[in-house]
Write an enzyme that holds these catalytic residues in place. Structure first.
Site, PDB file in Angstrom:
ATOM      1  N   TYR A  14      44.070  45.001  33.297  1.00 55.46           N
ATOM      2  CA  TYR A  14      42.789  44.547  33.823  1.00 55.46           C
ATOM      3  C   TYR A  14      42.053  45.593  34.638  1.00 55.46           C
ATOM      4  O   TYR A  14      40.964  45.318  35.139  1.00 55.46           O
ATOM      5  CB  TYR A  14      42.990  43.284  34.673  1.00 55.46           C
ATOM      6  CG  TYR A  14      43.599  42.163  33.876  1.00 55.46           C
ATOM      7  CD1 TYR A  14      42.838  41.452  32.951  1.00 55.46           C
ATOM      8  CD2 TYR A  14      44.945  41.846  34.008  1.00 55.46           C
ATOM      9  CE1 TYR A  14      43.399  40.443  32.194  1.00 55.46           C
ATOM     10  CE2 TYR A  14      45.515  40.834  33.253  1.00 55.46           C
ATOM     11  CZ  TYR A  14      44.733  40.136  32.346  1.00 55.46           C
ATOM     12  OH  TYR A  14      45.302  39.144  31.595  1.00 55.46           O
ATOM     13  N   ALA A  15      42.616  46.774  34.776  1.00 53.80           N
ATOM     14  CA  ALA A  15      41.937  47.806  35.558  1.00 53.80           C
ATOM     15  C   ALA A  15      42.482  49.179  35.207  1.00 53.80           C
ATOM     16  O   ALA A  15      43.637  49.327  34.812  1.00 53.80           O
ATOM     17  CB  ALA A  15      42.104  47.542  37.051  1.00 53.80           C
ATOM     18  N   LYS A  71      38.332  52.390  41.027  1.00 58.44           N
ATOM     19  CA  LYS A  71      39.028  51.325  40.309  1.00 58.44           C
ATOM     20  C   LYS A  71      38.050  50.609  39.403  1.00 58.44           C
ATOM     21  O   LYS A  71      37.172  49.880  39.864  1.00 58.44           O
ATOM     22  CB  LYS A  71      39.666  50.348  41.298  1.00 58.44           C
ATOM     23  CG  LYS A  71      40.501  49.254  40.635  1.00 58.44           C
ATOM     24  CD  LYS A  71      41.217  48.405  41.679  1.00 58.44           C
ATOM     25  CE  LYS A  71      42.100  47.350  41.035  1.00 58.44           C
ATOM     26  NZ  LYS A  71      42.812  46.526  42.045  1.00 58.44           N
ATOM     27  N   ASP A 119      49.939  38.497  45.461  1.00 56.37           N
ATOM     28  CA  ASP A 119      50.702  39.467  44.667  1.00 56.37           C
ATOM     29  C   ASP A 119      51.269  40.558  45.571  1.00 56.37           C
ATOM     30  O   ASP A 119      51.183  41.743  45.258  1.00 56.37           O
ATOM     31  CB  ASP A 119      49.820  40.075  43.576  1.00 56.37           C
ATOM     32  CG  ASP A 119      50.636  40.853  42.535  1.00 56.37           C
ATOM     33  OD1 ASP A 119      51.860  40.605  42.427  1.00 56.37           O
ATOM     34  OD2 ASP A 119      50.065  41.710  41.841  1.00 56.37           O
TER      35      ASP A 119
END
EC number: 2.7.11.22
Length: 479
Positions: A35-36, A53, A146
């Protein structure tokens, strides 16, 4: 290199962004995920190193920016310096301060130096910095979801900062569960679940600082809340899809176990990876409840493993306990190879999850779907933390307990007597910081070989298995 989907830009699209490249020089790729993509960069105005990012999911990018702004300013939370919103063909780009190391590098370096583990005075300073960062997030109403060593970044001079808030949410009100136990409440939206749009808190709770030195030195120039909100207003004005918070799929309150089949577990290619991330965590949560599929398995709280969608900052506190235990042992305390194996490992240490140890646990979505035989003699945390003092074991016990309401907050632990005992924590400048890893170094490969079990199947590890059909689907009992 992962190809992004959210904004349509995909990998390396940052090089075609004149709005970004006119202000920042892109030096090279530092890391990549589903996702990045993260790039090393340099600010053209003053040469300051930065991390660029490129986030492929627009909602995730804006939630991360919201969470970083809510927790700012904090010395122990990574600074958001700039934000370039995406569009129809571009991804969002977050500009963050550059931090070349993470706590997993400290653990690996210490493990490689065995039997000379880090002195207690060094370990205490790392622990205090982790607690400072988590306390800053929680006082701002942010639940990270997370936390793990790889998401605790470190500067070359030893300052540790909480980072990677892509799965973070901001609660409607700060604090933990209040009143009736959360798992005994009705199934409505509780007052402390996340809002769809983050609230930027103007007043934060103050926690005592344990940094030994005065905070001098130049802080990075941060993006202000006013600047960020102005950018978001411009973006929303251009949007043809309405509210940006509706751009992702609904979670539907589905838990991890409810949304995967046996084949999903057996074929999991990331089961042994230190950096295993729950990709389901990107699902949208428009219904008001959270998804249980967040975080990294080894650090995931029991309520998440049992499918809870109604939780708060206490899930971070369980992760914190796993992180601090890893600092003591120099290896993960619960290295599960699957969600079911993860539960089994936790139960073998702490005993079975019951209404006595976790009031309201029977209301968890998957509690009545998976059963384990009674553990007559749990191993206990003391056995998992050999050669540790009673004070050290006590800190882990205050975090790794089944009942979320009994987990100690990061702010409380900052005042734990352990940190006032000899040897006292070293100052940050006295920390032994590992050398920065090369940009091509893949630290996850070393940890990918760490497996707690050799079974290819999630179910083989539990011997016999009894599957029973119920009016709601099925239940599984392991022996």
């Amino acid at each position: 290199m992962a190809i992004g989907g959210g904004g349509g830009g995909g990998s390396w699209s940052i090089h075609g962004r004149p709005d970004v490249t006119s202000r920042y020089e892109v030096l090279g790729r530092a890391g990549s995920g589903a996702y990045a993509d993260v790039y090393r960069g340099r600010r053209r105005s003053d040469g300051a190193p930065v991390a660029l990012k490129e986030v492929h999911d627009a909602v995730s990018a804006r939630r991360e920016a919201d969470a970083l702004l809510a927790a700012a300013p904090s010395r122990h939370v990574v600074a958001l310096l700039d934000h370039f919103p995406g569009g129809d063909h571009d991804d969002d780009v977050l500009v963050l301060e550059w931090l070349p190391l993470d706590l997993s590098a400290v653990v690996r370096a210490a493990a490689a130096a065995r039997p000379s583990a880090p002195p207690a005075a060094q370990r205490k300073r790392w622990m205090l910095q982790v607690l400072e960062g988590v306390a800053a997030c929680h006082s701002a109403g942010v639940v990270h979801r997370d936390l793990k060593p790889a998401n605790l970044l470190i500067s070359e001079d030893g300052v540790l900062k909480v980072a990677d808030l892509g799965q973070a949410r901001i609660l409607q009100e700060t604090g933990t569960y209040q009143g009736m136990h959360p798992y005994e409440q009705s199934s409505g939206v509780e007052p402390w679940v996340s809002q769809q749009r983050a609230v930027l808190h103007g007043v934060k709770e103050n926690h005592p600082s344990h940094d030994s030195e005065t905070q001098t030195g130049q802080e990075p120039e941060r993006l202000t809340a006013a600047d960020y909100l102005h950018e978001m207003d411009q973006l929303r004005a251009k949007s043809t899809h309405g509210d940006v918070d509706k751009m992702s799929l609904q979670d539907g309150n589905a838990s991890c176990l409810a949304t995967c089949s046996t084949a999903d577990i057996d074929d999991d290619p990331f089961r042994a990876s230190y950096s295993y991330d729950a990709e389901e965590g990107m699902l949208e949560e428009e219904s008001g409840a959270f998804t249980s599929c967040v975080g990294t398995r080894w650090f995931r709280a029991p309520e998440l493993l049992y499918g809870s969608t109604n939780y708060g900052q206490e899930v971070d506190l369980w992760s914190l306990g796993c992180i601090l235990a890893e600092l003591f042992n120099l290896e993960p305390i619960f290295p599960g190879t699957s969600d079911i194996d993860q539960i089994g490992r936790i139960i073998s240490v702490l005993g079975n999850i019951t209404e006595e140890t976790f009031p309201g646990c029977s209301n968890l979505p998957d509690y009545n779907k998976i059963f384990f035989n009674k553990v007559e003699k749990p191993i206990g945390l003391e056995a998992c933390l050999p050669d540790r003092s009673a004070s050290e074991v006590s800190i882990i016990k205050r975090l790794l307990c089944y009942d979320p309401t009994k987990r100690a907050s990061a702010a409380d632990l900052l005042n734990d007597p352990y940190f006032a005992e000899e040897p006292l924590p070293v100052p940050i400048e006295g920390l032994q910081v590992p050398e920065s890893k090369d940009e091509d170094d893949d630290s996850t490969e070393e940890w990918a070989n760490f497996r707690g079990g050799d079974s290819d199947s999630d179910f083989d590890e539990f011997g016999s298995m009894d599957v029973t059909k119920t009016d709601k689907g099925f239940s599984i009992r392991f022996s």
